[in-house]
Write an enzyme that holds these catalytic residues in place. Structure first.
Site, PDB file in Angstrom:
ATOM      1  N   LYS A 169      12.113  81.824  29.604  1.00  0.00           N
ATOM      2  CA  LYS A 169      11.286  80.756  30.184  1.00  0.00           C
ATOM      3  C   LYS A 169       9.791  81.063  30.023  1.00  0.00           C
ATOM      4  CE  LYS A 169       9.797  77.408  32.779  1.00  0.00           C
ATOM      5  NZ  LYS A 169       9.628  76.073  32.217  1.00  0.00           N
ATOM      6  N   LEU A 200      11.201  77.096  44.081  1.00  0.00           N
ATOM      7  CA  LEU A 200       9.978  77.434  44.816  1.00  0.00           C
ATOM      8  C   LEU A 200       8.827  77.705  43.848  1.00  0.00           C
ATOM      9  CD1 LEU A 200      11.876  79.709  47.330  1.00  0.00           C
ATOM     10  CD2 LEU A 200      10.830  77.483  47.852  1.00  0.00           C
ATOM     11  N   PRO A 201       7.577  77.676  44.346  1.00  0.00           N
ATOM     12  CA  PRO A 201       6.450  77.804  43.419  1.00  0.00           C
ATOM     13  C   PRO A 201       6.437  79.103  42.606  1.00  0.00           C
ATOM     14  CG  PRO A 201       5.692  77.024  45.582  1.00  0.00           C
ATOM     15  CD  PRO A 201       7.140  77.375  45.733  1.00  0.00           C
ATOM     16  N   THR A 218      10.321  79.554  38.401  1.00  0.00           N
ATOM     17  CA  THR A 218       9.870  80.450  37.340  1.00  0.00           C
ATOM     18  C   THR A 218       9.204  81.654  37.995  1.00  0.00           C
ATOM     19  OG1 THR A 218       9.457  78.555  35.905  1.00  0.00           O
ATOM     20  CG2 THR A 218       8.479  80.648  35.243  1.00  0.00           C
ATOM     21  N   LYS A 242      -0.126  80.515  36.514  1.00  0.00           N
ATOM     22  CA  LYS A 242       0.790  81.552  37.028  1.00  0.00           C
ATOM     23  C   LYS A 242       1.732  82.031  35.921  1.00  0.00           C
ATOM     24  CE  LYS A 242       4.646  80.237  38.376  1.00  0.00           C
ATOM     25  NZ  LYS A 242       5.976  79.780  38.765  1.00  0.00           N
TER      26      LYS A 242
HETATM   27  P1  NAD Z   1       5.813  72.298  43.768  1.00  0.00           P
HETATM   28  O1  NAD Z   1       4.640  73.106  44.224  1.00  0.00           O
HETATM   29  O2  NAD Z   1       5.669  70.849  43.521  1.00  0.00           O
HETATM   30  O3  NAD Z   1       7.044  72.488  44.811  1.00  0.00           O
HETATM   31  C1  NAD Z   1       7.365  73.669  45.464  1.00  0.00           C
HETATM   32  C2  NAD Z   1       7.984  73.314  46.822  1.00  0.00           C
HETATM   33  O4  NAD Z   1       8.413  74.510  47.471  1.00  0.00           O
HETATM   34  C3  NAD Z   1       7.005  72.619  47.767  1.00  0.00           C
HETATM   35  O5  NAD Z   1       7.562  71.391  48.234  1.00  0.00           O
HETATM   36  C4  NAD Z   1       6.829  73.625  48.907  1.00  0.00           C
HETATM   37  O6  NAD Z   1       6.625  73.019  50.178  1.00  0.00           O
HETATM   38  C5  NAD Z   1       8.163  74.352  48.857  1.00  0.00           C
HETATM   39  N1  NAD Z   1       8.150  75.661  49.506  1.00  0.00           N
HETATM   40  C6  NAD Z   1       7.263  76.678  49.344  1.00  0.00           C
HETATM   41  N2  NAD Z   1       7.626  77.729  50.114  1.00  0.00           N
HETATM   42  C7  NAD Z   1       8.748  77.368  50.769  1.00  0.00           C
HETATM   43  C8  NAD Z   1       9.606  78.017  51.711  1.00  0.00           C
HETATM   44  N3  NAD Z   1       9.351  79.253  52.145  1.00  0.00           N
HETATM   45  N4  NAD Z   1      10.674  77.344  52.190  1.00  0.00           N
HETATM   46  C9  NAD Z   1      10.940  76.074  51.752  1.00  0.00           C
HETATM   47  N5  NAD Z   1      10.172  75.401  50.867  1.00  0.00           N
HETATM   48  C10 NAD Z   1       9.091  76.045  50.380  1.00  0.00           C
HETATM   49  O7  NAD Z   1       6.341  73.049  42.455  1.00  0.00           O
HETATM   50  P2  NAD Z   1       7.242  72.418  41.280  1.00  0.00           P
HETATM   51  O8  NAD Z   1       6.362  71.751  40.276  1.00  0.00           O
HETATM   52  O9  NAD Z   1       8.388  71.698  41.884  1.00  0.00           O
HETATM   53  O10 NAD Z   1       7.752  73.774  40.592  1.00  0.00           O
HETATM   54  C11 NAD Z   1       8.727  74.617  41.194  1.00  0.00           C
HETATM   55  C12 NAD Z   1       9.038  75.760  40.228  1.00  0.00           C
HETATM   56  O11 NAD Z   1       9.516  75.223  38.998  1.00  0.00           O
HETATM   57  C13 NAD Z   1       7.835  76.626  39.863  1.00  0.00           C
HETATM   58  O12 NAD Z   1       8.239  77.969  39.763  1.00  0.00           O
HETATM   59  C14 NAD Z   1       7.389  76.067  38.515  1.00  0.00           C
HETATM   60  O13 NAD Z   1       6.717  77.062  37.746  1.00  0.00           O
HETATM   61  C15 NAD Z   1       8.715  75.663  37.920  1.00  0.00           C
HETATM   62  N6  NAD Z   1       8.675  74.554  36.941  1.00  0.00           N
HETATM   63  C16 NAD Z   1       7.944  73.439  37.164  1.00  0.00           C
HETATM   64  C17 NAD Z   1       7.956  72.397  36.218  1.00  0.00           C
HETATM   65  C18 NAD Z   1       7.135  71.136  36.405  1.00  0.00           C
HETATM   66  O14 NAD Z   1       7.022  70.344  35.442  1.00  0.00           O
HETATM   67  N7  NAD Z   1       6.592  70.874  37.589  1.00  0.00           N
HETATM   68  C19 NAD Z   1       8.716  72.526  35.067  1.00  0.00           C
HETATM   69  C20 NAD Z   1       9.494  73.659  34.882  1.00  0.00           C
HETATM   70  C21 NAD Z   1       9.479  74.676  35.827  1.00  0.00           C
END
Ligand code: NAD
Length: 294
Positions: free
Chosen positions: A171, A65-66, A96, A246
């Site tokens: 992380k 999740l975000p 994260t 964030k």
């Molecule tokens: P994103 O915003 O693309 O995806 C998050 C998903 O969570 C969305 O599809 C959203 O609809 C869903 N969501 C939100 N609330 C929800 C709920 N209550 N129930 C069900 N689904 C819900 O984010 P991301 O890029 O996939 O990143 C996710 C996590 O991973 C974050 O914490 C980010 O910091 C971490 N991260 C991201 C990357 C990257 O390269 N994108 C790399 C490492 C870590």
């Protein structure tokens, strides 16, 4: 193979869930976005009307999740998922978050005899797609071992950083360094180009010299220099500026709490906050290059 429920099918969660299907796990998915769910259902996953229904019968629940508030809402909120899970269920949060969030969820999980692990990842969307992510885990050693088979379906390197929250601490430190490297890389490329150098030639020189680093070597921020990275598709997809801002906020909060000097990290945070404020929050974090050339 295990019965797994995956919640949060964004830029990272979607390819991670795909890899679990490929690894042969019986997968149920849930996301607030119907189109994200459809993509996984088309690949063979099941879905359900809500988070709790999706997690019914799962041996392992994974969230991606975000941010911390989404994690707390899903696990501890009014219809909190933890309460609906049977004892012994493996609960892995790959988002994260602040270490405090991980410890809070871990405490609630322990009270219900659930096995919780904070397991944030490194490797970006490329690593998530290729199944080569690094998982940085916090929790009990037995739970880390129990999670290994399912994590190996999505990643290549698994680390046990320490007790609950330790995965998130590691992380946050990693991402603070990544932000510093990315902003430094962008600054250097912009200076070279201002002097008339070709950004591709300059990149190759630095890659083979002492300035080489992950941001430059595998995630080049200058448009057109490297194929397959966000900079070569208008900074779409990848790791959002909002999410990097964030993570830098989490690092600064943690540093203040621990009286740790973080001058480079706070400068990088300032640059990402400015960049997000200029309307670039939904672009990939390598778009910070724009701040140095526009
Ligand atoms: P994103 O915003 O693309 O995806 C998050 C998903 O969570 C969305 O599809 C959203 O609809 C869903 N969501 C939100 N609330 C929800 C709920 N209550 N129930 C069900 N689904 C819900 O984010 P991301 O890029 O996939 O990143 C996710 C996590 O991973 C974050 O914490 C980010 O910091 C971490 N991260 C991201 C990357 C990257 O390269 N994108 C790399 C490492 C870590």
């Amino acid at each position: 193979m295990a019965k797994v429920t995956f919640i949060g099918l964004g830029n990272m969660g979607s390819p991670m869930a795909s890899n679990l299907l490929k690894a042969g796990h019986e997968l149920t998915v849930f996301d607030l976005s119907a189109s994200a769910v459809e993509t996984l259902v088309a690949q063979g996953a099941k879905t359900a009307a809500d988070v709790n229904a999706a997690a019914q019968g799962a041996a392992c629940v994974i969230t991606m999740l975000p941010a911390g508030q989404h994690v707390e809402a899903v696990y501890l909120g009014e219809q909190g998922l933890l309460q609906s899970l049977p004892e012994g269920t493996l609960v892995i949060d790959c988002s994260t978050t602040a270490p405090e969030t991980a410890r809070k969820v871990a405490e609630a999980a322990a009270a219900l005899r659930l096995r919780f692990l904070d397991a944030p990842v490194s490797g970006g969307v490329g690593g998530a797609t290729a199944g080569t992510l690094t998982f940085i885990c916090g929790g009990e050693a037995e739970v880390f071992e129990a999670a290994e088979p399912v994590l190996k379906g999505m990643g290549a390197k698994l680390f046990h950083a320490g007790p609950h929250g330790a995965g998130q601490v590691a992380k946050i430190c990693n991402n603070m360094m990544l932000a510093i490297l990315m902003t430094g890389t962008c600054e250097a490329l912009a200076l070279g180009v201002k002097n008339g150098l070709d950004p591709a030639v300059l990149s190759e020189i630095i890659k083979q010299s002492s300035g080489g680093n992950w941001a430059l070597n595998v995630y080049n921020p200058w448009p057109g220099v490297m194929d397959g990275v966000p900079a070569s598709r208008d900074y779409q997809g990848g790791f959002l500026v909002d999410l990097m801002a964030k993570d830098l906020g989490l690092a600064m909060d943690n540093a203040n709490r621990n009286h740790a000097p973080v001058p480079m990290g706070s400068l990088a945070r300032n640059l990402y906050e400015v960049h997000a404020h200029q309307g670039h929050g939904k672009l990939d974090f390598s778009s910070i290059q724009k701040l140095f050339v526009d």
